[in-house]
Design an enzyme around this catalytic site. Structure first.
Site, PDB file in Angstrom:
ATOM      1  N   GLY A  59       0.780  -1.362  -0.047  1.00  0.00           N
ATOM      2  CA  GLY A  59       0.196   0.017  -0.127  1.00  0.00           C
ATOM      3  C   GLY A  59       0.736   1.219   0.011  1.00  0.00           C
ATOM      4  O   GLY A  59       0.516   2.191  -0.555  1.00  0.00           O
ATOM      5  N   ASN A 139      -8.762   3.467   8.509  1.00  0.00           N
ATOM      6  CA  ASN A 139      -8.064   2.247   8.884  1.00  0.00           C
ATOM      7  C   ASN A 139      -8.264   2.315  10.578  1.00  0.00           C
ATOM      8  O   ASN A 139      -8.074   1.207  11.078  1.00  0.00           O
ATOM      9  CB  ASN A 139      -6.703   2.168   8.728  1.00  0.00           C
ATOM     10  N   SER A 187      -3.411  -2.972  -0.777  1.00  0.00           N
ATOM     11  CA  SER A 187      -2.321  -3.890  -0.444  1.00  0.00           C
ATOM     12  C   SER A 187      -2.930  -5.322   0.183  1.00  0.00           C
ATOM     13  O   SER A 187      -3.994  -5.536   0.309  1.00  0.00           O
ATOM     14  CB  SER A 187      -1.887  -3.381   1.082  1.00  0.00           C
ATOM     15  N   CYS A 313       0.121   0.418  12.712  1.00  0.00           N
ATOM     16  CA  CYS A 313       1.538   0.670  11.973  1.00  0.00           C
ATOM     17  C   CYS A 313       2.210   1.514  12.994  1.00  0.00           C
ATOM     18  O   CYS A 313       3.370   2.020  12.740  1.00  0.00           O
ATOM     19  CB  CYS A 313       1.111   1.171  10.665  1.00  0.00           C
TER      20      CYS A 313
HETATM   21  N1  PLP Z   1      -2.750   2.775   4.033  1.00  0.00           N
HETATM   22  C1  PLP Z   1      -3.717   2.146   4.845  1.00  0.00           C
HETATM   23  C2  PLP Z   1      -5.323   2.587   5.186  1.00  0.00           C
HETATM   24  C3  PLP Z   1      -3.386   1.068   5.776  1.00  0.00           C
HETATM   25  O1  PLP Z   1      -4.070   0.709   6.501  1.00  0.00           O
HETATM   26  C4  PLP Z   1      -1.978   0.761   5.406  1.00  0.00           C
HETATM   27  C5  PLP Z   1      -1.478  -0.634   6.167  1.00  0.00           C
HETATM   28  O2  PLP Z   1      -2.173  -1.128   7.266  1.00  0.00           O
HETATM   29  C6  PLP Z   1      -1.190   1.161   4.454  1.00  0.00           C
HETATM   30  C7  PLP Z   1      -1.717   2.223   3.766  1.00  0.00           C
HETATM   31  C8  PLP Z   1       0.333   0.680   4.118  1.00  0.00           C
HETATM   32  O3  PLP Z   1       0.225  -0.513   3.626  1.00  0.00           O
HETATM   33  P1  PLP Z   1       1.526  -1.362   3.427  1.00  0.00           P
HETATM   34  O4  PLP Z   1       1.640  -1.809   4.699  1.00  0.00           O
HETATM   35  O5  PLP Z   1       1.157  -2.608   2.690  1.00  0.00           O
HETATM   36  O6  PLP Z   1       2.557  -0.609   2.669  1.00  0.00           O
END
Ligand code: PLP
Length: 383
Positions: A59, A139, A187, A313
């Protein structure tokens, strides 16, 4: 978790089918076909065509690629419109672009339910806007944004539109063929595929400037040897998500609502963060007042319950969540806010277990908190 079907499908690509899809020999050529099949499956889930899909590492890369491409192809415009509640993959990129390249970022606010104000959206998108980046669903709270409506406004002003749909893809229908959205990021691991793979949808006709430049892979749109196991896994995950979209969505919603009701009934001074109607079916964010989120997470972990406080994250840091702060969640609840994420593998037993265990954890933590039991009761009567 990785879907068992994905794991089984991916296994041979580490053992017998480890070639390079860009090679001239037939061993590699077969893999190129497997990559093409995965692209078709993912396109089908999105309501897109295979040519509109580029595979990436996840993502974050997809978000960066979309925004950087939009800025490169709209070089006469210097403004970005985004929300205060984006994932760091978008939020921190925009801050970086403002700091290092002088772009003007117009931050859209949210109300106490985490919703955007469409009048503000209309006033912030102008003929100076290069790109509007608004996530499909948040998220942390699961709140769904009206991305299609926003895309129409942006389209009228000649701006490009990107949406981070990492949380939404596979949870709710997309049908991109009937939208003005230029870029969509997703993702793999949010779809029960393996980690380290993702994709970017680029609408047919939208100008594109590659972010990772190298070999001729992905039709010259993203250099680097393809992650064949990841891509094949993402294709299988997309097919499973499409088959399961409606039944799994209904089940998750029912279980999530049961969890919400059970916890709200059993725990005093608890509140749902986020709009109740326009929300992903699998997400529940609850603020337990007068208690520390990290302590709840640790106690839940001891009982085998995994959740997150703030965003998974970022929960390495004890900063209160930027999303909940943007929503104006009171100080007393922001620190004790927990996000529960369900999946199509969540069972009724799992939910009943959480409803049985969590109230005791909160009760215990409140009893030993600096507020103390008596002070907690007093605080409840004051607030
Ligand atoms: N965007 C959102 C809304 C997410 O929840 C996440 C990861 O959980 C990401 C972007 C980042 O994705 P990735 O970890 O695959 O780079």
């Amino acid at each position: 978790m990785t879907a068992p079907e994905v794991f089984e499908a991916v296994r041979p690509y580490f053992l017998e089918r480890y070639g390079n899809p860009s090679s001239m020999h037939s061993f590699g050529g077969k893999l190129a076909r497997d990559v093409a099949v995965a692209r078709e499956k993912l396109a089908e889930l999105l309501g897109a065509t295979p040519q509109e899909i580029i595979f990436m590492s996840g993502g974050t890369e997809s978000d960066s690629t979309a925004i950087m491409s939009a800025l490169a192809t709209m070089s006469d415009r210097r403004e970005i419109v985004t929300t205060r509640v984006e994932h760091p993959a978008v939020l921190n990129l925009c801050k970086h672009l403002a700091r290092t390249k002088g772009y003007v970022v117009r931050w859209l606010s949210v109300d106490k339910e985490g919703k955007l104000n469409m009048d503000e959206v209309r006033s912030q998108i102008t003929d100076q806007t290069a790109v509007v980046s608004v996530m499909w669903a948040n998220n942390e709270t699961g709140v769904i944004f009206p991305v299609r409506e926003i895309a129409e406004i942006a389209y009228e002003r000649g701006a490009l539109v990107h949406t981070d749909a990492v949380q939404a893809v596979g949870k709710i229908p997309m049908n991109l063929d009937s939208s003005s959205i230029d870029f969509l990021s997703l993702s793999g691991h949010k779809l029960h595929s393996v980690k380290g793979v993702g994709a970017l949808y680029i609408k047919k006709g939208t100008r594109f400037s590659p972010f990772i430049i190298g070999g001729h892979q992905e039709s010259d749109r993203r250099g680097g040897t393809e992650n064949v196991p990841g891509i094949v896994g993402l294709g299988v995950a997309a097919s499973l998500a499409l088959q399961e979209l409606n039944p799994a969505g209904l089940r998750m919603r029912r279980l999530r609502d049961r969890l919400q009701k059970g916890l709200l009934e059993a725990v005093p001074r608890a509140r749902v963060n986020g709009n109740l109607e326009s929300r992903l079916p699998n997400t529940l964010n609850i603020g337990f007042e007068f208690v520390e989120g990290e302590a709840i997470l640790m106690r839940m972990d001891d009982k085998g319950i995994c959740a997150s406080s703030g965003s998974a994250c970022t929960s390495g840091a004890l900063e209160p969540s930027h999303v909940l702060r943007a929503m104006g969640v009171p100080f007393t609840a922001v620190h004790g806010s927990i996000r529960f994420s369900l999946s199509r593998y969540t069972t009724e037993e799992d939910i009943e277990y959480v409803i049985r265990e969590v109230p005791g954890i909160i009760e215990f933590l409140r009893s030993i908190s600096p507020f103390g039991r008596e002070n907690f009761d007093a605080a409840c009567t004051i607030h």
